[in-house]
Design a protein around this motif. Structure first.
Motif: not given
Length: 151
Positions: A11-15, A56-65, A70-71
């Motif tokens: 779900x995280x990856x899809x979002x 984008x890699x940093x945003x993905x790493x922090x996605x759950x936080x 707003x991403x």
């Protein structure tokens, strides 16, 4: 337990993929403006691509936080900070329209004019006074000085 974790990861990856699909074009344009690289023809913006990929890699790493943040704003902020760090270390003229500007001036103009970030937010993001934001805008934009007040 393992299945629940795998479902959460999917779900995280899809979002994130949905976010990236919608935001990458505009963010790449921001990165290209910052690095003063052309976006035409496509594929000529190598530094901008590297900058965007790292943000984008940093945003993905922090996605759950993100917790409702707003991403796009988070990614743009990371992009700006990464550009500033690189530009102030390695200033190389490229010959583009924005190349005559310092990295700080370029950041201010891209954030204020292209992204529409308010003066106060740009000031906080870049760690400089609002008056400096206004000064950069006044000095770098064409037209009569008396008719302008910031970007």
């Amino acid at each position: 337990m393992r299945e629940r974790h795998a479902g959460r990861q999917r779900r995280r990856a899809q979002e994130f993929e949905a976010f990236a699909a919608g935001a990458t074009g505009r963010l790449l344009h921001v990165a290209a403006l910052l690095t003063a690289e052309p976006v035409d023809p496509p594929g000529t913006e190598e530094r901008a691509q590297r900058l965007l990929t790292a943000a984008l890699a940093r945003t993905y790493a922090d996605w759950d936080q993100l917790h409702g943040e707003d991403p796009y704003v988070r990614t743009r902020q990371d992009l700006s900070v990464r550009f500033a760090r690189q530009a102030w270390r390695h200033r190389r003229p490229r010959g583009g329209l924005l190349d005559r500007l310092t990295p700080q001036e370029r950041l201010v103009l891209v954030l204020r004019l292209y992204e529409g970030v308010p003066e106060e937010q740009a000031s906080a993001l870049l760690g400089i006074a609002v008056e400096r934001i206004r000064t950069v805008c006044d000095r770098t934009r064409p037209g009569p000085r008396s008719a302008r007040s910031g970007c």
